[in-house]
Scaffold this motif. Structure first.
Motif, short mmCIF file in Angstrom:
data_model
loop_
_atom_site.label_atom_id
_atom_site.label_comp_id
_atom_site.label_asym_id
_atom_site.label_seq_id
_atom_site.Cartn_x
_atom_site.Cartn_y
_atom_site.Cartn_z
N HIS A 123 -4.21 -3.19 -5.90
CA HIS A 123 -4.46 -4.38 -5.20
C HIS A 123 -5.77 -4.85 -4.73
O HIS A 123 -6.39 -5.70 -5.24
CB HIS A 123 -3.30 -4.39 -3.96
N CYS A 150 0.27 1.98 0.82
CA CYS A 150 -1.26 1.91 0.81
C CYS A 150 -1.46 1.49 2.19
O CYS A 150 -0.94 0.68 2.90
CB CYS A 150 -1.67 0.84 -0.02
N HIS A 197 -2.79 -2.83 3.00
CA HIS A 197 -1.86 -3.89 3.15
C HIS A 197 -0.27 -3.58 2.83
O HIS A 197 0.37 -4.47 2.79
CB HIS A 197 -2.31 -4.89 2.03
S1 FES Z 1 -5.39 -2.43 -1.11
FE1 FES Z 1 -3.58 -1.57 -1.54
S2 FES Z 1 -2.01 -2.99 -0.52
FE2 FES Z 1 -4.11 -3.87 -0.52
#
Ligand code: FES
Length: 108
Positions: free
Chosen positions: A47, A64, A67
């Motif tokens: 992401h 993660c 986010h």
């Molecule tokens: S960087 Fe992993 S969910 Fe956004």
């Protein structure tokens, strides 16, 4: 496909439910322990580059810390994704026991 086992850490270095980051052979790998089973995946979240090893486990997924995207520990797929485009690479793992020590190994 890689066929050789690479030692990542000792099983005792892992805390149930929390990730551990290992940098080895130019790769950053997030390792998670579930009981006596170990899962290894790419550390960099697709992401926005969050470090998966700083995340936590939830219902068979690594979440993660940035986010909250959740990736399946078994196949790296993004939970709830309709497209299936966002996938983290996962690595085959095993625990090698030698005497009273246990080594976490993966094919990376
Ligand atoms: S960087 Fe992993 S969910 Fe956004």
């Amino acid at each position: 496909m890689k066929t050789a086992w690479t030692t990542l850490c000792e099983l005792g270095d892992l805390v149930e439910g929390l990730g551990k980051l290992v940098d080895i052979d130019g790769k950053s790998i997030a390792i998670f322990r579930v009981g006596e089973t170990v899962h290894a995946m790419e550390d960099r979240c697709p992401h926005a580059g969050g470090s998966m090893s700083g995340g936590y486990l939830d219902d068979g997924c690594a979440v993660c810390p940035l986010h909250g995207w959740a990736f399946d520990l078994g196949n790296g797929s993004l939970r709830g994704s309709a497209s299936g485009d966002e996938v983290l690479g996962v690595f085959e793992t095993r625990v090698l026991r030698e005497g009273d020590r246990a080594w976490v190994q993966a094919k990376i």
